[in-house]
Write a protein that holds these residues in place. Structure first.
Motif, PDB file in Angstrom:
ATOM      1  N   ALA A  41      27.048  -9.900 -25.740  1.00  0.00           N
ATOM      2  CA  ALA A  41      26.882  -8.552 -25.174  1.00  0.00           C
ATOM      3  C   ALA A  41      26.561  -8.628 -23.683  1.00  0.00           C
ATOM      4  O   ALA A  41      27.120  -7.877 -22.862  1.00  0.00           O
ATOM      5  N   ALA A  42      25.665  -9.578 -23.288  1.00  0.00           N
ATOM      6  CA  ALA A  42      25.285  -9.693 -21.873  1.00  0.00           C
ATOM      7  C   ALA A  42      26.467 -10.153 -21.030  1.00  0.00           C
ATOM      8  O   ALA A  42      26.705  -9.640 -19.920  1.00  0.00           O
ATOM      9  N   LEU A  43      27.245 -11.125 -21.550  1.00  0.00           N
ATOM     10  CA  LEU A  43      28.431 -11.600 -20.804  1.00  0.00           C
ATOM     11  C   LEU A  43      29.449 -10.478 -20.627  1.00  0.00           C
ATOM     12  O   LEU A  43      30.027 -10.300 -19.548  1.00  0.00           O
ATOM     13  N   SER A  44      29.643  -9.712 -21.690  1.00  0.00           N
ATOM     14  CA  SER A  44      30.612  -8.614 -21.619  1.00  0.00           C
ATOM     15  C   SER A  44      30.156  -7.574 -20.607  1.00  0.00           C
ATOM     16  O   SER A  44      30.958  -7.067 -19.807  1.00  0.00           O
ATOM     17  N   ALA A  45      28.851  -7.232 -20.648  1.00  0.00           N
ATOM     18  CA  ALA A  45      28.326  -6.217 -19.732  1.00  0.00           C
ATOM     19  C   ALA A  45      28.479  -6.676 -18.285  1.00  0.00           C
ATOM     20  O   ALA A  45      28.902  -5.912 -17.404  1.00  0.00           O
ATOM     21  N   ASP A  46      28.184  -7.978 -18.029  1.00  0.00           N
ATOM     22  CA  ASP A  46      28.311  -8.531 -16.679  1.00  0.00           C
ATOM     23  C   ASP A  46      29.752  -8.449 -16.189  1.00  0.00           C
ATOM     24  O   ASP A  46      30.031  -8.095 -15.037  1.00  0.00           O
ATOM     25  N   TYR A  47      30.671  -8.785 -17.106  1.00  0.00           N
ATOM     26  CA  TYR A  47      32.095  -8.758 -16.747  1.00  0.00           C
ATOM     27  C   TYR A  47      32.546  -7.337 -16.397  1.00  0.00           C
ATOM     28  O   TYR A  47      33.233  -7.107 -15.397  1.00  0.00           O
ATOM     29  N   LEU A  48      32.108  -6.373 -17.198  1.00  0.00           N
ATOM     30  CA  LEU A  48      32.509  -4.987 -16.952  1.00  0.00           C
ATOM     31  C   LEU A  48      31.950  -4.475 -15.631  1.00  0.00           C
ATOM     32  O   LEU A  48      32.647  -3.788 -14.859  1.00  0.00           O
ATOM     33  N   VAL A  49      30.678  -4.841 -15.342  1.00  0.00           N
ATOM     34  CA  VAL A  49      30.068  -4.415 -14.075  1.00  0.00           C
ATOM     35  C   VAL A  49      30.846  -5.003 -12.902  1.00  0.00           C
ATOM     36  O   VAL A  49      31.134  -4.332 -11.907  1.00  0.00           O
ATOM     37  N   MET A  50      31.218  -6.319 -13.057  1.00  0.00           N
ATOM     38  CA  MET A  50      31.965  -6.971 -11.980  1.00  0.00           C
ATOM     39  C   MET A  50      33.312  -6.263 -11.761  1.00  0.00           C
ATOM     40  O   MET A  50      33.703  -5.978 -10.630  1.00  0.00           O
ATOM     41  N   ARG A  51      34.011  -5.951 -12.876  1.00  0.00           N
ATOM     42  CA  ARG A  51      35.315  -5.275 -12.753  1.00  0.00           C
ATOM     43  C   ARG A  51      35.181  -3.911 -12.084  1.00  0.00           C
ATOM     44  O   ARG A  51      36.036  -3.459 -11.344  1.00  0.00           O
ATOM     45  N   TYR A  52      34.032  -3.254 -12.345  1.00  0.00           N
ATOM     46  CA  TYR A  52      33.822  -1.912 -11.813  1.00  0.00           C
ATOM     47  C   TYR A  52      33.461  -1.959 -10.320  1.00  0.00           C
ATOM     48  O   TYR A  52      33.901  -1.145  -9.531  1.00  0.00           O
ATOM     49  N   ALA A 111      24.569 -14.864  -7.891  1.00  0.00           N
ATOM     50  CA  ALA A 111      23.628 -14.537  -8.974  1.00  0.00           C
ATOM     51  C   ALA A 111      24.381 -14.334 -10.288  1.00  0.00           C
ATOM     52  O   ALA A 111      23.948 -14.795 -11.351  1.00  0.00           O
ATOM     53  N   ARG A 112      25.539 -13.663 -10.177  1.00  0.00           N
ATOM     54  CA  ARG A 112      26.337 -13.408 -11.386  1.00  0.00           C
ATOM     55  C   ARG A 112      26.855 -14.718 -11.977  1.00  0.00           C
ATOM     56  O   ARG A 112      26.855 -14.927 -13.178  1.00  0.00           O
ATOM     57  N   ARG A 113      27.277 -15.637 -11.078  1.00  0.00           N
ATOM     58  CA  ARG A 113      27.797 -16.918 -11.571  1.00  0.00           C
ATOM     59  C   ARG A 113      26.701 -17.710 -12.292  1.00  0.00           C
ATOM     60  O   ARG A 113      26.921 -18.268 -13.368  1.00  0.00           O
ATOM     61  N   ALA A 114      25.495 -17.700 -11.693  1.00  0.00           N
ATOM     62  CA  ALA A 114      24.373 -18.418 -12.330  1.00  0.00           C
ATOM     63  C   ALA A 114      24.046 -17.792 -13.685  1.00  0.00           C
ATOM     64  O   ALA A 114      23.791 -18.491 -14.677  1.00  0.00           O
ATOM     65  N   ARG A 115      24.072 -16.447 -13.714  1.00  0.00           N
ATOM     66  CA  ARG A 115      23.765 -15.738 -14.963  1.00  0.00           C
ATOM     67  C   ARG A 115      24.816 -16.061 -16.043  1.00  0.00           C
ATOM     68  O   ARG A 115      24.510 -16.296 -17.194  1.00  0.00           O
ATOM     69  N   THR A 116      26.071 -16.091 -15.606  1.00  0.00           N
ATOM     70  CA  THR A 116      27.165 -16.375 -16.552  1.00  0.00           C
ATOM     71  C   THR A 116      27.021 -17.779 -17.141  1.00  0.00           C
ATOM     72  O   THR A 116      27.185 -17.991 -18.346  1.00  0.00           O
ATOM     73  N   GLU A 117      26.675 -18.753 -16.268  1.00  0.00           N
ATOM     74  CA  GLU A 117      26.493 -20.132 -16.760  1.00  0.00           C
ATOM     75  C   GLU A 117      25.370 -20.193 -17.775  1.00  0.00           C
ATOM     76  O   GLU A 117      25.473 -20.788 -18.842  1.00  0.00           O
ATOM     77  N   LEU A 120      24.140 -17.783 -19.608  1.00  0.00           N
ATOM     78  CA  LEU A 120      24.501 -17.088 -20.853  1.00  0.00           C
ATOM     79  C   LEU A 120      25.502 -17.903 -21.676  1.00  0.00           C
ATOM     80  O   LEU A 120      25.437 -17.932 -22.912  1.00  0.00           O
ATOM     81  N   ALA A 121      26.417 -18.599 -20.993  1.00  0.00           N
ATOM     82  CA  ALA A 121      27.399 -19.419 -21.712  1.00  0.00           C
ATOM     83  C   ALA A 121      26.695 -20.548 -22.456  1.00  0.00           C
ATOM     84  O   ALA A 121      27.000 -20.842 -23.623  1.00  0.00           O
ATOM     85  N   TRP A 122      25.729 -21.178 -21.787  1.00  0.00           N
ATOM     86  CA  TRP A 122      24.979 -22.245 -22.460  1.00  0.00           C
ATOM     87  C   TRP A 122      24.181 -21.688 -23.647  1.00  0.00           C
ATOM     88  O   TRP A 122      24.089 -22.315 -24.709  1.00  0.00           O
ATOM     89  N   ALA A 123      23.597 -20.517 -23.448  1.00  0.00           N
ATOM     90  CA  ALA A 123      22.832 -19.892 -24.548  1.00  0.00           C
ATOM     91  C   ALA A 123      23.756 -19.600 -25.734  1.00  0.00           C
ATOM     92  O   ALA A 123      23.404 -19.824 -26.900  1.00  0.00           O
ATOM     93  N   LEU A 124      24.975 -19.137 -25.421  1.00  0.00           N
ATOM     94  CA  LEU A 124      25.942 -18.830 -26.485  1.00  0.00           C
ATOM     95  C   LEU A 124      26.337 -20.091 -27.242  1.00  0.00           C
ATOM     96  O   LEU A 124      26.398 -20.106 -28.485  1.00  0.00           O
ATOM     97  N   ILE A 125      26.565 -21.183 -26.499  1.00  0.00           N
ATOM     98  CA  ILE A 125      26.946 -22.449 -27.151  1.00  0.00           C
ATOM     99  C   ILE A 125      25.801 -22.940 -28.049  1.00  0.00           C
ATOM    100  O   ILE A 125      26.012 -23.340 -29.204  1.00  0.00           O
ATOM    101  N   ALA A 126      24.575 -22.891 -27.508  1.00  0.00           N
ATOM    102  CA  ALA A 126      23.426 -23.385 -28.290  1.00  0.00           C
ATOM    103  C   ALA A 126      23.226 -22.548 -29.548  1.00  0.00           C
ATOM    104  O   ALA A 126      23.010 -23.076 -30.651  1.00  0.00           O
ATOM    105  N   CYS A 127      23.309 -21.215 -29.411  1.00  0.00           N
ATOM    106  CA  CYS A 127      23.108 -20.331 -30.575  1.00  0.00           C
ATOM    107  C   CYS A 127      24.225 -20.537 -31.603  1.00  0.00           C
ATOM    108  O   CYS A 127      23.974 -20.533 -32.814  1.00  0.00           O
ATOM    109  N   SER A 128      25.460 -20.739 -31.125  1.00  0.00           N
ATOM    110  CA  SER A 128      26.577 -20.944 -32.050  1.00  0.00           C
ATOM    111  C   SER A 128      26.377 -22.223 -32.843  1.00  0.00           C
ATOM    112  O   SER A 128      26.583 -22.257 -34.067  1.00  0.00           O
TER     113      SER A 128
END
Ligand code: FES
Length: 281
Positions: free
Chosen positions: A19-30, A69-75, A77-85
């Protein structure tokens, strides 16, 4: 922490990361088109008025900082997603391997007792065709272990070894899972039952009226040894139960589906002996 709880937490972590990655992506696109428009506008103004250069630099810096900041946040969140998966997959495997469920959907013994009404016939443990039918009906996955064991017990009156082995051969359920499930629930029987099921009420009214003496007399007269509940000839299985709902008749017992009340130990013994000669004939 139980595997089921850990799996739920890991799944929640996965969903939150997505959800956080998707929200970040949408904000960036906007925001990106707007930022580019502002920069283009400032660059145009800077060519006409050199005092606007400072504004352009400040805007450049704001946009660059936001990107970093967005790139750091994305990294992160990606690590968090991998760990949770990874945690979710590991815990899900563990949960799938758990042999027992928290509660039985319905009392196993009740099924058996219903079948033990007058004229009921239990299956022959040497005939395993019923096991194949049960597996075909209930499924082959680990989640079908309890329904399969319940159905086998309802058919045979207990869990014959040969039937359990057949379940292992015909399903994905392991011998360990079957052993764990069948031993966890006390209502699963490992030994054959008698042809008649005798339930001696040990509710409060029956207890104070002599239920203990009745049970002891029945066990003694049927020759049922310590730790057993069925006589050698497999005619009677004697079980102590809670209130049968007819306390005014205390002490009470039921033989199959017939209730006998106001008993003494001798009357209880005679009630069974009136059945026994016919059975032995
Ligand atoms: S206590 Fe025995 S019937 Fe109620």
């Amino acid at each position: 922490m139980k595997a089921r709880t850990a799996a739920t937490i890991a799944l929640a972590g996965m969903l939150a990361s997505i959800a956080a990655l998707s929200a970040d992506y949408l904000v960036m696109r906007y925001r990106t088109p707007g930022d580019e428009r502002i920069l283009a506008e400032l660059q145009k103004q800077g060519q006409e008025d050199s005092s606007k250069a400072k504004l352009l630099d400040a805007e450049h810096k704001r946009i660059t900082d936001a990107k970093l900041a967005r790139r750091a946040r994305t990294e992160w969140l990606a690590w968090a997603l991998i760990a949770c998966s990874a945690a979710f997959v590991a815990m899900a495997k563990k949960v799938a391997g758990e042999p027992v469920a928290p509660a039985l959907p319905k009392p196993v013994a009740a099924d058996v007792r219903l079948r033990w009404g007058a004229g009921a016939v239990l299956g022959d443990p040497a005939d395993l065709s019923a096991v194949d039918e049960i597996v075909a009906r209930e499924g082959r996955g680990a989640e079908a272990a309890i329904p399969i064991l319940q159905a086998i017990q309802a058919h045979y009156g207990f869990l014959p070894d040969a039937a359990l082995q057949r379940v292992c051969e015909r399903t994905d359920i392991t011998a360990g899972q079957i052993a764990g499930t069948s031993s966890f629930y006390v209502r699963f029987r490992q030994t054959p039952v008698g042809k008649h099921f005798v339930r001696v009420c040990h509710g409060t009214a029956c207890h104070v009226s002599g239920a203990r003496q009745i049970t002891e007399e029945l066990r003694r007269s049927l020759g049922i040894g310590e730790g057993a509940d069925t006589d050698e000839g497999r005619l009677f299985t004697v079980e102590e139960v809670a209130c049968l709902g007819c306390c005014s008749l205390a002490p009470v017992l039921m033989v199959d589906d017939q209730t006998v009340g106001k008993l003494t130990p001798g009357a209880a013994r005679d009630a069974l002996q009136s059945i026994e000669p016919k059975e032995r004939a």
